[in-house]
Design a protein around this motif. Structure first.
Motif, PDB file in Angstrom:
ATOM      1  N   THR A 173       3.600  -3.569 -13.781  1.00 56.72           N
ATOM      2  CA  THR A 173       2.834  -4.007 -14.954  1.00 56.72           C
ATOM      3  C   THR A 173       3.412  -5.305 -15.507  1.00 56.72           C
ATOM      4  N   LEU A 174       4.737  -5.355 -15.597  1.00 51.43           N
ATOM      5  CA  LEU A 174       5.381  -6.572 -16.104  1.00 51.43           C
ATOM      6  C   LEU A 174       5.071  -7.756 -15.197  1.00 51.43           C
ATOM      7  N   ILE A 175       5.177  -7.535 -13.897  1.00 55.30           N
ATOM      8  CA  ILE A 175       4.922  -8.632 -12.951  1.00 55.30           C
ATOM      9  C   ILE A 175       3.488  -9.122 -13.095  1.00 55.30           C
ATOM     10  N   THR A 176       2.555  -8.175 -13.217  1.00 54.03           N
ATOM     11  CA  THR A 176       1.154  -8.577 -13.332  1.00 54.03           C
ATOM     12  C   THR A 176       0.902  -9.316 -14.631  1.00 54.03           C
ATOM     13  N   LYS A 177       1.541  -8.851 -15.705  1.00 53.97           N
ATOM     14  CA  LYS A 177       1.329  -9.520 -16.995  1.00 53.97           C
ATOM     15  C   LYS A 177       1.958 -10.905 -17.037  1.00 53.97           C
ATOM     16  N   VAL A 178       3.095 -11.063 -16.384  1.00 51.68           N
ATOM     17  CA  VAL A 178       3.796 -12.337 -16.468  1.00 51.68           C
ATOM     18  C   VAL A 178       3.392 -13.293 -15.351  1.00 51.68           C
ATOM     19  N   TRP A 179       3.251 -12.784 -14.133  1.00 48.95           N
ATOM     20  CA  TRP A 179       2.978 -13.667 -12.990  1.00 48.95           C
ATOM     21  C   TRP A 179       1.535 -13.620 -12.522  1.00 48.95           C
ATOM     22  N   GLY A 180       0.789 -12.589 -12.934  1.00 55.77           N
ATOM     23  CA  GLY A 180      -0.615 -12.519 -12.547  1.00 55.77           C
ATOM     24  C   GLY A 180      -0.865 -11.569 -11.402  1.00 55.77           C
TER      25      GLY A 180
END
Ligand code: CA
Length: 226
Positions: A173-180
């Motif tokens: 979730t963090l990766i998707t929120k920060v990196w897309g």
């Protein structure tokens, strides 16, 4: 915070992306209704700006479908001046707000701030947790008299952790929120960024720390000094 723009007119989409990126939002742009719906359904966005006239599936249908799937993300509709009936139908279909093209950048930003505040996300310029304050405008982290500048990704990551301070954020979730959602090249970089943030937290002598829960994700908590 991550914002989705669904708009097929490239000039408008590019303009929006530039304005929102400058305000430190993470932005994804899609140019048709079908992909737009897929992106909304991913649940990874804090807000969507949705054009009505779109190829593939029109914005109203995208919105109706998303709402029927239980997606509650705030949606701001983009409408042309003449489409009064579209505005009414849009609001009836679950839009949170609409803005008429051509629109003023400041007005749109104000509405985005209002909508993301209403959904309980980051609202003002500052977020606080324990003894730290994260300033969006200054892109810095403060603890008492000490402060440190954050890089853009560091800021996004810290913001995500602070908004969700009551829970463990899954790594994906963090990766998707920060990196897309489409970027897997930086998959392993999250550890690097977490270590940068930990160094910076130590530098400002914060009592807040980033905790790793193995195979789950990251969270922030106030260190127990006792
Ligand atoms: Ca359009």
């Amino acid at each position: 915070m991550r914002i989705l723009i669904i708009e097929d007119e490239k000039e408008i989409a590019d303009g929006l992306e530039a304005i929102l990126s400058r305000e430190n939002y993470s932005v994804d742009v899609v140019d048709n209704g079908i992909s737009g719906l897929d992106y909304i359904l991913s649940g990874m966005y804090d807000l969507a700006v949705l054009d009505i006239m779109l190829p593939g599936m029109n914005g109203i249908d995208v919105l109706k479908k998303a709402r029927s799937e239980g997606v509650t993300v705030p949606v701001i509709l983009l409408t042309a001046k003449s489409q009064l009936s579209d505005k009414i139908e849009g609001l009836d279909s679950g839009a949170d707000d609409y803005i008429t093209k051509p629109f003023d950048a400041e007005e749109l930003l104000a509405r985005i701030r209002a909508r993301t505040r209403a959904s309980g996300s980051a609202s003002s310029d500052e977020l606080s947790f324990g003894d730290i304050i994260l300033s969006k405008h200054r892109q810095e982290l403060r603890c008492g008299e000490r402060s440190v500048k954050l890089g853009h990704k560091e800021f996004q990551l810290m913001e995500c952790l602070m908004i969700n301070s009551s829970r463990i954020m899954p790594k994906d979730t963090l990766i998707t929120k920060v990196w897309g959602p489409l970027d897997d090249t930086e998959y392993n970089n999250i550890e690097v960024y977490v270590s940068f943030l930990r160094k910076k937290l130590r530098f400002i002598k914060a009592s807040v720390q980033i905790v790793t829960t193995k195979n789950v994700g990251y969270s922030i908590e106030v260190k127990d000094n006792g």
